[in-house]
Design an enzyme around this catalytic site. Structure first.
Site, mmCIF file in Angstrom:
data_model
loop_
_atom_site.group_PDB
_atom_site.id
_atom_site.type_symbol
_atom_site.label_atom_id
_atom_site.label_comp_id
_atom_site.label_asym_id
_atom_site.label_seq_id
_atom_site.Cartn_x
_atom_site.Cartn_y
_atom_site.Cartn_z
ATOM 1 N N LYS A 1 -28.307 63.787 -74.827
ATOM 2 C CA LYS A 1 -29.220 64.930 -74.675
ATOM 3 C C LYS A 1 -30.662 64.513 -74.915
ATOM 4 O O LYS A 1 -31.575 65.021 -74.269
ATOM 5 C CB LYS A 1 -28.825 66.067 -75.624
ATOM 6 C CG LYS A 1 -27.580 66.785 -75.164
ATOM 7 C CD LYS A 1 -27.394 68.109 -75.885
ATOM 8 C CE LYS A 1 -26.137 68.809 -75.390
ATOM 9 N NZ LYS A 1 -25.784 69.969 -76.214
ATOM 10 N N LYS B 1 -17.801 65.230 -64.605
ATOM 11 C CA LYS B 1 -17.281 66.530 -65.020
ATOM 12 C C LYS B 1 -18.056 67.665 -64.332
ATOM 13 O O LYS B 1 -19.270 67.557 -64.154
ATOM 14 C CB LYS B 1 -17.461 66.622 -66.539
ATOM 15 C CG LYS B 1 -16.674 67.716 -67.209
ATOM 16 C CD LYS B 1 -16.840 67.637 -68.708
ATOM 17 C CE LYS B 1 -16.981 69.017 -69.286
ATOM 18 N NZ LYS B 1 -17.150 69.047 -70.719
ATOM 19 N N LYS C 1 -22.334 73.118 -65.818
ATOM 20 C CA LYS C 1 -23.161 74.319 -65.587
ATOM 21 C C LYS C 1 -24.519 73.960 -65.021
ATOM 22 O O LYS C 1 -25.154 74.748 -64.368
ATOM 23 C CB LYS C 1 -23.485 75.013 -66.908
ATOM 24 C CG LYS C 1 -22.370 75.592 -67.652
ATOM 25 C CD LYS C 1 -22.931 76.317 -68.888
ATOM 26 C CE LYS C 1 -21.826 76.471 -69.902
ATOM 27 N NZ LYS C 1 -22.138 77.288 -71.033
#
Ligand code: TRP
Length: 334
Positions: free
Chosen positions: A115, A197, A200
């Site tokens: 992140k 994966k 969103k």
């Protein structure tokens, strides 16, 4: 209520709308767990603040996540579904636990590194101590089991380490939680890059099915899904695209891989993609309808939120007071 069954705890961040991956990989499997466990699910809105949120949209997303939990079949009278930010114990326990967490441990967290690399302009301390807040979420309810995806396993490990360290000093204060590995449920991959994966936040709109997508969008995205060379519908390592679609189809219909292979024997990828799209759209239709109904019924949703917030607050306070006492903070005067 929390005596006889083991306690299961989980939650999702309140950012953006859920994807088919969140649904098939987690939410759909949560629905039956309350037969065996006392289930507590949080709308993890405090964690969402590690990224900058637009306030009005954020508030909407958090309520929408609550409604999606319920629309997906989690009965708010049988599961404690609540907002993390409504129970002040999360932040309070998180502070205490941060004093029992080493920077060396946090430095090893792969999600922080990922992140931080992705949001180089906003590497805030909250992003860094994110796992401590997650430990507080879990430990506050004396949780026995925590269903998490592989990407959260390291956070569960650090939770266990922090709890064990605390218990070693103060006695058995916290239950040490175990990871819950569901028997069913798949890891759903991106429709555009099936090595990745489903996310969103994918920039490619065709990569992700959102739970609130309409039928046309769902069919279009499946039609454009990336497939592999060859033309036979079969499950194989060198066919990540088709295998992913088979996983989705299998989760939705309950059919095994060999049954799916037989069903589409002699038919092409195009026909298969259409069938997967139809199956997904049909199965999400009632969920969407229920979701819209719930958002309109403000009184019902509000009363569920209020009751469950209170329930969560009660159990959280019990643990928090015990912890405060153990570490030697001055007791309240009654
Ligand atoms: N970090 C989790 C995620 O992004 C969400 C989460 C926060 C969570 N607190 C938790 C999950 C406690 C399980 C238990 O998926």
């Amino acid at each position: 209520m929390l005596q006889d069954k083991k306690i299961l705890y989980s939650g999702m961040q309140a950012t953006g709308t859920l994807t088919l991956g969140n649904y098939l990989g987690a939410l759909k499997n949560w629905v039956t767990l309350n037969e065996q466990y006392e289930c507590i699910y949080g709308v993890m809105d405090l964690h969402s603040l590690t990224l900058r949120q637009e306030p009005a949209q954020f508030r909407k997303n958090a309520r929408s996540l609550y409604a999606l939990y319920v629309a997906a079949g989690l009965d708010p009278e049988k599961n404690c579904i609540y907002f993390q930010s409504h129970v002040s114990g999360h932040a309070e326990l998180s502070w205490i636990l941060s004093c029992f967490t080493y920077m060396g441990e946090l430095n090893r967290m792969t999600q922080f590194k990922d992140k931080a690399a992705k949001h180089a302009d906003n590497i805030n301390a909250g992003l860094y101590t994110y796992p401590v807040l997650m430990a507080a979420d879990i430990l506050l309810y004396q949780s026995d089991v925590v269903p998490v995806g592989v990407d959260q396993k390291q956070h569960l490990e650090i939770t266990r380490d922090i709890a064990g360290r605390f218990n070693a000093v103060y006695g058995d204060v916290f239950t040490i939680p175990e990871a819950y590995i569901p028997k069913t449920g798949a890891k759903i991959m991106s429709l555009q890059e099936p090595q990745k994966k489903m996310s969103k936040s994918d920039e490619n709109v065709n990569a992700t099915i959102y739970l609130l997508d309409d039928k046309d969008a769902i069919l279009r995205k499946f039609k454009r899904a990336v497939t592999d060379s060859g033309s036979r519908v079969c499950y194989a390592d060198d066919k990540p695209g088709i295998s992913n679609l088979m996983d989705i189809y299998s989760c939705i219909t309950g059919k095994e891989y060999d049954a799916i292979e037989r069903e589409f024997d002699g038919k092409g990828y195009g026909e298969f993609k259409l069938a997967v799209g139809e199956a997904v759209a049909d199965s999400l239709k009632p969920l969407k309808a229920r979701y819209e109904e719930l958002l309109k019924d403000k009184a019902y949703l509000d009363s569920m939120i209020k009751n469950n917030d209170e329930k969560a607050q009660y159990y959280a306070t019990k643990t928090l007071r015990k912890v405060q006492k153990k570490v030697g903070l001055t007791e309240r005067i009654r």
